[in-house]
Motif scaffolding. Sequence first.
Motif, PDB file in Angstrom:
ATOM      1  N   SER A 244      30.261  60.128  63.304  1.00  0.00           N
ATOM      2  CA  SER A 244      31.448  59.422  62.838  1.00  0.00           C
ATOM      3  C   SER A 244      31.331  59.170  61.346  1.00  0.00           C
ATOM      4  CB  SER A 244      31.600  58.087  63.579  1.00  0.00           C
ATOM      5  OG  SER A 244      32.594  57.280  62.970  1.00  0.00           O
ATOM      6  N   ASN A 248      34.133  51.759  60.740  1.00  0.00           N
ATOM      7  CA  ASN A 248      33.977  50.911  61.929  1.00  0.00           C
ATOM      8  C   ASN A 248      35.158  49.945  62.061  1.00  0.00           C
ATOM      9  OD1 ASN A 248      31.572  52.034  62.792  1.00  0.00           O
ATOM     10  ND2 ASN A 248      30.291  50.571  61.686  1.00  0.00           N
ATOM     11  N   THR A 250      37.205  49.176  64.311  1.00  0.00           N
ATOM     12  CA  THR A 250      37.426  48.405  65.541  1.00  0.00           C
ATOM     13  C   THR A 250      36.866  46.991  65.405  1.00  0.00           C
ATOM     14  OG1 THR A 250      37.438  50.369  66.947  1.00  0.00           O
ATOM     15  CG2 THR A 250      36.875  48.289  68.016  1.00  0.00           C
ATOM     16  N   GLU A 286      39.511  58.686  62.962  1.00  0.00           N
ATOM     17  CA  GLU A 286      39.009  57.347  63.267  1.00  0.00           C
ATOM     18  C   GLU A 286      40.157  56.504  63.823  1.00  0.00           C
ATOM     19  OE1 GLU A 286      36.141  54.126  61.132  1.00  0.00           O
ATOM     20  OE2 GLU A 286      37.880  54.758  59.960  1.00  0.00           O
ATOM     21  N   LYS A 288      41.300  52.540  65.473  1.00  0.00           N
ATOM     22  CA  LYS A 288      40.979  51.131  65.732  1.00  0.00           C
ATOM     23  C   LYS A 288      41.337  50.818  67.176  1.00  0.00           C
ATOM     24  CE  LYS A 288      41.506  46.422  64.065  1.00  0.00           C
ATOM     25  NZ  LYS A 288      42.003  45.531  62.999  1.00  0.00           N
ATOM     26  N   PHE A 289      40.319  50.508  67.971  1.00  0.00           N
ATOM     27  CA  PHE A 289      40.531  50.248  69.390  1.00  0.00           C
ATOM     28  C   PHE A 289      40.740  48.756  69.631  1.00  0.00           C
ATOM     29  CE2 PHE A 289      38.314  54.265  69.215  1.00  0.00           C
ATOM     30  CZ  PHE A 289      39.007  55.030  70.138  1.00  0.00           C
ATOM     31  N   ALA A 292      35.942  46.696  72.589  1.00  0.00           N
ATOM     32  CA  ALA A 292      34.724  47.507  72.636  1.00  0.00           C
ATOM     33  C   ALA A 292      34.736  48.418  73.852  1.00  0.00           C
ATOM     34  CB  ALA A 292      33.497  46.605  72.658  1.00  0.00           C
ATOM     35  N   LEU A 295      36.658  51.503  73.115  1.00  0.00           N
ATOM     36  CA  LEU A 295      35.872  52.378  72.251  1.00  0.00           C
ATOM     37  C   LEU A 295      34.814  53.130  73.053  1.00  0.00           C
ATOM     38  CD1 LEU A 295      34.831  53.506  69.583  1.00  0.00           C
ATOM     39  CD2 LEU A 295      33.645  51.339  69.187  1.00  0.00           C
ATOM     40  N   GLN A 298      36.282  56.011  74.848  1.00  0.00           N
ATOM     41  CA  GLN A 298      36.553  57.143  73.956  1.00  0.00           C
ATOM     42  C   GLN A 298      35.266  57.853  73.568  1.00  0.00           C
ATOM     43  OE1 GLN A 298      39.627  58.521  72.714  1.00  0.00           O
ATOM     44  NE2 GLN A 298      38.055  60.081  72.347  1.00  0.00           N
ATOM     45  N   LEU A 299      34.196  57.089  73.337  1.00  0.00           N
ATOM     46  CA  LEU A 299      32.909  57.702  73.013  1.00  0.00           C
ATOM     47  C   LEU A 299      32.418  58.585  74.152  1.00  0.00           C
ATOM     48  CD1 LEU A 299      31.080  54.717  71.263  1.00  0.00           C
ATOM     49  CD2 LEU A 299      31.947  56.793  70.172  1.00  0.00           C
ATOM     50  N   ASP A 302      34.321  61.690  73.771  1.00  0.00           N
ATOM     51  CA  ASP A 302      33.812  62.431  72.615  1.00  0.00           C
ATOM     52  C   ASP A 302      32.534  63.186  72.978  1.00  0.00           C
ATOM     53  OD1 ASP A 302      35.879  61.394  71.074  1.00  0.00           O
ATOM     54  OD2 ASP A 302      34.646  59.767  70.251  1.00  0.00           O
TER      55      ASP A 302
END
Length: 315
Positions: A244, A248, A250, A286, A288-289, A292, A295, A298-299, A302
């Motif tokens: 990434s 950051n 989020t 990038e 903004k979620f 957490a 996020l 999504q990770l 990914d």
Amino acid sequence: MQVIQLHHPYRPDDIIDESIVLALGFFDGVHLGHQAVIQRAQQEAQLRGIKLAVMTFNQHPKIIYSNIDSQSVKYLSTTDRKLELFEGLGVDVTYLIDYTLDFGMQSPQSFVDEYIVGLKAEVVVAGFDYTYGKKDIANMQTLEGHAKGRFDIIEISELTMHEHKVGSTSIKDLLTHGNLEEANQQLGYIYQTSGYVVPGDQRGRDMGYPTANVKTNPQELLPSIGVYSVEIHVDGQWHQGMASIGYNVTFEGIRDLRCEVNIFDFDRDIYGQQVQIRWHHYLRPEIKFASAEALIEQLQQDEVDSRHFFTEPNY
């Protein structure tokens, strides 16, 4: 490969005492256009039975001519990376010139006399847009007059891809706009940056996705903000992962731009270690979620997408 650093004016015993084929250029990125110059010079060197030499500079000439801060200039390849790429192309000798004001203010004739004839070049090979001497007053059209029959000249034509010129400026534009695949096509290899691992917030570890927080070389151009499928070189070995580049967003707080890499199937302390990153594939921007948890979800996707990318035959 022998690397010879020259500072203007150089001493005769600084250079090798034999004839060479000399490839000229700044060679930022050593992309396909540059490779065409070096490969043609290599062919000529083999034909004549002499060494292939490349001349390049320790910094971009525009730093001298435009009086700009050297720290503001971003490169596709640092000097060390450039030398590594030259060696991979079979270059015998690299003349690395300190691009000082005195060097840059030479007349075109003086440059040819001292840095082509003086380096014992039998043949010069350069791209169609090569310039020398003071800015914009000498180029491949004027070189024959300055040569005065003392060496042969081979000019390499423009290389295009997708109807656009292959060039360092084009590749930088592609990288900063997220078009990683086309940038890598023009480079002829996977774009690579360097840095070392520093402590971070440890937030990724808490979410099940620990990251190496890489302090990148400030001279190297980073790709655009976003998430990527990458490889990272640690302890002499390449590892697959996802990276990434961003802020950051989020989480609360004003943050500096960061480059963080989650290394797949890896659990070692690598703080302080030098690393290299190969930028293979752009995944997404990038985002903004709201939480957490969002996020983390999504990770997970990914990671699936990156692992799938690395299983594809042509990655």
